[in-house]
Design a protein around this motif. Structure first.
Motif, PDB file in Angstrom:
ATOM      1  N   THR A 291       0.833  -1.205   0.000  1.00  0.00           N
ATOM      2  CA  THR A 291       0.000   0.000   0.000  1.00  0.00           C
ATOM      3  C   THR A 291       0.870   1.257   0.000  1.00  0.00           C
ATOM      4  O   THR A 291       0.507   2.261  -0.614  1.00  0.00           O
ATOM      5  N   GLN A 292       2.032   1.204   0.662  1.00  0.00           N
ATOM      6  CA  GLN A 292       2.955   2.339   0.652  1.00  0.00           C
ATOM      7  C   GLN A 292       3.519   2.556  -0.745  1.00  0.00           C
ATOM      8  O   GLN A 292       3.661   3.699  -1.197  1.00  0.00           O
ATOM      9  N   VAL A 293       3.836   1.468  -1.414  1.00  0.00           N
ATOM     10  CA  VAL A 293       4.368   1.554  -2.778  1.00  0.00           C
ATOM     11  C   VAL A 293       3.333   2.177  -3.705  1.00  0.00           C
ATOM     12  O   VAL A 293       3.646   3.074  -4.503  1.00  0.00           O
ATOM     13  N   ILE A 294       2.098   1.715  -3.607  1.00  0.00           N
ATOM     14  CA  ILE A 294       1.033   2.238  -4.468  1.00  0.00           C
ATOM     15  C   ILE A 294       0.810   3.724  -4.215  1.00  0.00           C
ATOM     16  O   ILE A 294       0.648   4.514  -5.163  1.00  0.00           O
ATOM     17  N   ASP A 295       0.815   4.142  -2.939  1.00  0.00           N
ATOM     18  CA  ASP A 295       0.645   5.565  -2.614  1.00  0.00           C
ATOM     19  C   ASP A 295       1.769   6.390  -3.227  1.00  0.00           C
ATOM     20  O   ASP A 295       1.533   7.494  -3.753  1.00  0.00           O
TER      21      ASP A 295
END
Length: 446
Positions: A291-295
């Motif tokens: 989720t951090q990567v996607i953000d």
């Protein structure tokens, strides 16, 4: 030096950092005489290792554990019958563990937790840090082995600096990802811009950026490196890495700014912006939430609407679109194949008398990515959120032929079991494979 000259230094032989490992073609690769984009790639590695590792040669030699029992060759000449029996036992052991791992994944997929626990206990009786690939891999998969894992980790971390530079230098995973991403970034920077900003998702020890610093200095451009401050990052590396990068830039007379910001604080401020995201590369030894990567990728896309730039994305974990794996056992098996290939690629390039050194590297850099619970969580989260970088609506930026040729030399394609493949709708992704199994993917977007 001409800007069209190639990236890679002719050889590693000038500096031998691991005195206990012989200068052998399978360990210390020799590159061509070509150099790329006007900078000396391995010279910059030398400077990175110098600031990462303060150990002197005597400390290095005394702290790397060596299995003395096999250093001077075998003490017993094994007969052909004994050799056959030994190989048969090894194959039987690997097959047994493989069957148990398959059964465990199926039980977890059916939510039969009690059955999975019974199978897990059977597996734990077969694990061995000095055993075959699956024995070592299974050791890290299950929490019941935490005491042994923690012991191995504490023993290994005493040699972290030596292990880090050895791992990065011997094995191509990190160098492949950094070389490919750096080449894409440097090729994308227009000649007319005066300032460049790199936004780095996980800067860590800063090992990716010295080569870029050198090129920016040669091109007389100012450079800003912005490290993204992540909520769960307690490493405390930023200030030390910042100091080393600034000192290195100063030796080239480069106007460098190094800063740390939360993702929401990053705004357009430079003529050209490069968003760099490296996750799961083995030398990093740490995982990040998807989720951090996607953000990060979403913010990068928003800012690139108003600014010239590029996104480079390197992934060393097992990654494929979740819709291709509708069941947990299929996802588990994909992860198992990925990390088994990683273990085997390391073992093939490591002399047998340095078994303990290999175990230390596996413990520090591979074990953090191997966990039955984290794999299950990753699969469940992936099923809930099928979003990937391919869904951002960005255009892939084609990888150059020059970069592809050079990275093939870096991994000694044709002389080793490594191979580099170009993928993507616009040939914007390079994949490092070992024996046909993808280990690291790097893509470029704009």
């Amino acid at each position: 030096m001409m800007q069209s000259e190639l990236l890679l230094h002719p050889s590693w032989a000038t500096h031998s950092y691991i005195h206990s490992i012989p200068q052998h073609s399978s360990l210390i690769p020799s590159f061509s005489n070509n150099e790329f984009l006007g900078y000396d790639h391995m010279e910059s590695f030398d400077d990175v290792f110098r600031w990462l590792c303060d150990d002197d040669d005597q400390q290095m030699e005394s702290e790397i554990p060596i299995d003395k029992s096999t250093e001077n060759g075998p003490t017993h000449s094994m007969t052909s019958s004994e050799s056959y029996d030994s190989e048969a036992m090894e194959m039987e052991s690997e097959t047994g563990i493989q069957n148990l791992l398959t059964a465990y994944a199926e039980a977890m997929g059916l939510q039969q937790r009690k059955l999975a626990e019974v199978i897990q206990k059977c597996i734990s009786e077969k694990v061995n840090p000095n055993g075959q690939t699956l024995e070592r891999l299974a050791l890290n998969l299950f929490p019941c082995s935490e005491n042994e894992k923690e012991y191995l980790k504490q023993e290994s971390i005493r040699n972290f600096n030596t292990a880090f530079r050895g791992f990065y230098e011997i094995f191509p995973y990190g160098r492949f990802a950094h070389f490919t991403a750096n080449s894409a970034i440097l090729e994308a920077v227009p000649n007319h811009v005066d300032s460049v900003q790199i936004v780095d998702f996980d800067m860590g020890e800063g090992s990716q950026w010295p080569v870029v610093i050198q090129v920016m200095a040669q091109r007389r451009k100012s450079l800003t490196i912005t490290s993204v401050k992540l909520e769960d990052d307690n490493s405390g590396l930023f200030e030390e890495t910042k100091m080393h990068l600034l000192n290195y830039a100063g030796s080239f007379g480069l106007n460098l700014k190094v800063e740390e910001k939360e993702l929401g604080q990053i705004v357009n401020g430079n003529e050209f912006m490069a968003f760099n995201c490296m996750v799961g590369l083995p030398h990093m030894g740490r995982t990040r939430r998807r989720t951090q990567v996607i953000d990060f990728l979403k913010v990068a896309k928003q800012l690139l609407v108003k600014t010239q730039g590029i996104i480079t994305f390197g992934d060393g974990e097992y990654s494929d679109r979740m819709e291709n794996y509708p069941t947990y056992p299929s996802f588990f098996d994909g992860n198992l194949s990925h990390y088994k290939a990683l273990y085997e690629s390391m073992a093939l390039g490591f002399p047998s008398y340095l078994t303990q050194g290999r175990v230390a590297m596996e413990t520090l850099f591979i074990a953090p990515f191997i966990s039955s619970m984290s794999w299950l969580q990753k699969w469940e989260e992936g099923r809930e959120n099928l979003f990937s970088q391919n869904d951002l609506g960005l255009k892939g930026r084609r990888m150059s032929r020059e970069s592809w040729n050079e990275v093939r030399e870096l991994v000694k394609e044709g002389e080793s079991m490594y191979k580099v493949r170009v993928e993507g709708g616009n040939e914007n992704e390079m994949v490092l494979e070992w024996n046909g199994i993808p280990l690291v993917r790097v893509s470029a977007w704009m």
